[in-house]
Design a protein around this motif. Structure first.
Motif, short mmCIF file in Angstrom:
data_model
loop_
_atom_site.label_atom_id
_atom_site.label_comp_id
_atom_site.label_asym_id
_atom_site.label_seq_id
_atom_site.Cartn_x
_atom_site.Cartn_y
_atom_site.Cartn_z
N PRO A 314 -2.56 -3.62 1.50
CA PRO A 314 -3.93 -3.97 1.92
C PRO A 314 -4.97 -3.80 0.81
O PRO A 314 -6.00 -4.48 0.82
CB PRO A 314 -4.20 -3.00 3.08
CG PRO A 314 -2.85 -2.50 3.50
CD PRO A 314 -2.02 -2.48 2.26
N LEU A 315 -4.70 -2.91 -0.14
CA LEU A 315 -5.69 -2.60 -1.17
C LEU A 315 -5.50 -3.42 -2.43
O LEU A 315 -6.48 -3.87 -3.05
CB LEU A 315 -5.64 -1.10 -1.51
CG LEU A 315 -5.83 -0.14 -0.32
CD1 LEU A 315 -5.64 1.30 -0.77
CD2 LEU A 315 -7.22 -0.33 0.28
N SER A 316 -4.25 -3.60 -2.85
CA SER A 316 -3.97 -4.30 -4.11
C SER A 316 -2.68 -5.09 -3.97
O SER A 316 -1.58 -4.57 -4.22
CB SER A 316 -3.86 -3.29 -5.25
OG SER A 316 -3.51 -3.95 -6.46
N PRO A 317 -2.77 -6.36 -3.54
CA PRO A 317 -1.56 -7.18 -3.38
C PRO A 317 -0.74 -7.31 -4.66
O PRO A 317 0.49 -7.36 -4.63
CB PRO A 317 -2.11 -8.53 -2.93
CG PRO A 317 -3.44 -8.21 -2.32
CD PRO A 317 -3.98 -7.07 -3.11
N GLY A 318 -1.43 -7.37 -5.82
CA GLY A 318 -0.70 -7.48 -7.08
C GLY A 318 0.17 -6.27 -7.35
O GLY A 318 1.32 -6.39 -7.77
N THR A 319 -0.39 -5.09 -7.13
CA THR A 319 0.38 -3.85 -7.30
C THR A 319 1.54 -3.80 -6.32
O THR A 319 2.65 -3.37 -6.66
CB THR A 319 -0.53 -2.63 -7.10
OG1 THR A 319 -1.61 -2.68 -8.04
CG2 THR A 319 0.24 -1.34 -7.28
N ALA A 320 1.30 -4.23 -5.09
CA ALA A 320 2.37 -4.24 -4.09
C ALA A 320 3.51 -5.15 -4.51
O ALA A 320 4.69 -4.82 -4.34
CB ALA A 320 1.81 -4.67 -2.73
#
Length: 366
Positions: A314-320
């Motif tokens: 939810p906060l950082s799709p790229g990091t996920a």
């Protein structure tokens, strides 16, 4: 006018060598296909039908390959006959048809110079590719499988699922009263039940439109993931327990098969049943001796990385996305480790190896 009837014999002999080399290579490839079909862990009517149709096709192709090889021999014989007819009177006969010993001449080239068909065992020599298990292991633990010639037909080697399930119940009853072992067994069952509970909770959230809350369930799973390496199915304890279940099932199934064969008056079938049971028991012992926490640790690490990806989504799709790629990579390492171990300790492989290269009087093909 002079008319030339015949051929350039050196080229014809070279073509004969190519036919022979190609026939050998094709036969090796199709036998590898037959072996892979037999060793694949797949049970049921569809699996049996697939194996039956594959083996029929393999037999048909091997017959065609034999005809190709015979045509290659015929080309060599034609070249030898041409040389015999073309030689001057009084000159020594060349090897082949004109050779009084009937010995064919050696091929004019090395078979290694023949352009090979595509190799199925892995990447080319200049491309080492990924190494399984580090530098001390072979690139492909199943390389030995590809060197086998063929696999004879035989009875079903696998354990009956119903007998295996009953063996698991008997093991739980027998070991349940043992103080330390019983507690460990109970903890394993509880660990599995907790995992099922988490699975149902996630499914219920998704089905009811609350999928956004699944990261909370993933966070609650963290202690369960951490205990996976000790109590999970792939832990050392889980592997040993599975081997014990298969050992109990093997005793029951082997005894039933022996009695059935004796009742039908088939002494050879009874001996085969005993031998299959011996190989299965050896495989169980090998699994216990080679049990390692590696696959469980890899699964635990990948699950924890996946939990981080769920929380970061939810906060950082790229990091996920980066975390999910790492999760998949770690999981693949664990699966490769597990598959390599299973391939090296597979009792059916060694049973088929014995029947292929050391047939006994009780074997159907002997």
């Amino acid at each position: 006018m002079n008319t030339f009837w015949g051929c350039e014999t050196e080229r014809l002999t070279e073509l004969s060598t190519v036919f022979d080399a190609r026939a050998i290579r094709l036969r090796t490839l199709i036998q590898q296909v037959a072996l892979c079909t037999r060793i694949t862990d797949w049970c049921g009517p569809d699996a049996e039908e697939h194996r039956r149709r594959t083996m029929e096709l393999v037999e048909f192709i091997i017959d065609l390959i034999e005809r190709l090889r015979e045509l290659g021999e015929r080309l060599g014989d034609e070249a030898a006959e041409q040389d015999l007819c073309s030689q001057a009177e009084g000159s020594p006969a060349r090897s082949g048809v004109g050779d009084p010993l009937g010995v064919r001449a050696a091929p004019p080239w090395d078979l290694d110079d023949v352009d090979p068909l595509p190799h199925l065992s892995g990447p080319p020599a200049d491309d080492p590719g990924p190494v399984i298990g580090g530098p001390v292991m072979a690139e492909d633990p199943q390389e030995l499988l590809r060197r086998l010639r063929s696999l004879p037909d035989g009875e079903d080697f696998a354990l009956d699922p119903e007998i295996l399930a009953e063996a698991e119940r008997q093991r739980e009853l027998l070991l349940g009263e043992v103080p330390v072992v019983g507690i460990a067994q109970t903890l394993m069952s509880g660990h599995e039940a907790v995992g099922d509970l988490y699975d149902r909770a996630e499914a219920a959230l998704v089905d009811n439109g609350y999928g956004a809350f699944t990261p909370l369930v993933s966070l609650a799973r963290v202690p369960h993931h951490l205990s996976e390496a000790l109590l999970g199915e792939k832990s050392v304890l889980g592997q040993v327990t599975s081997a014990v279940d298969r050992g109990l099932a093997n005793v029951a199934q082997t005894g039933g098969e022996v009695l059935s064969e004796i009742g039908e008056g088939d002494a050879g079938g009874a001996v085969r049943a005993v031998e299959r049971g011996g190989f299965r028991n050896a495989g169980m012992s090998a699994d216990i001796l080679t049990a390692t926490a590696g696959p469980a640790i890899a699964d635990t690490a990948s699950d924890l990385i996946g939990t981080g990806a769920d929380l970061a989504e939810p906060l950082s799709p790229g990091t996920a996305e980066t975390l999910r790629e790492a999760e998949e990579s770690v999981r693949e390492v664990g699966e490769g480790w597990e598959q390599g171990q299973e391939a090296l300790t597979d009792p059916e492989f060694y049973y088929d190896l014995r029947r292929t290269f050391a047939p006994m009087p009780w074997d159907p093909q002997a």
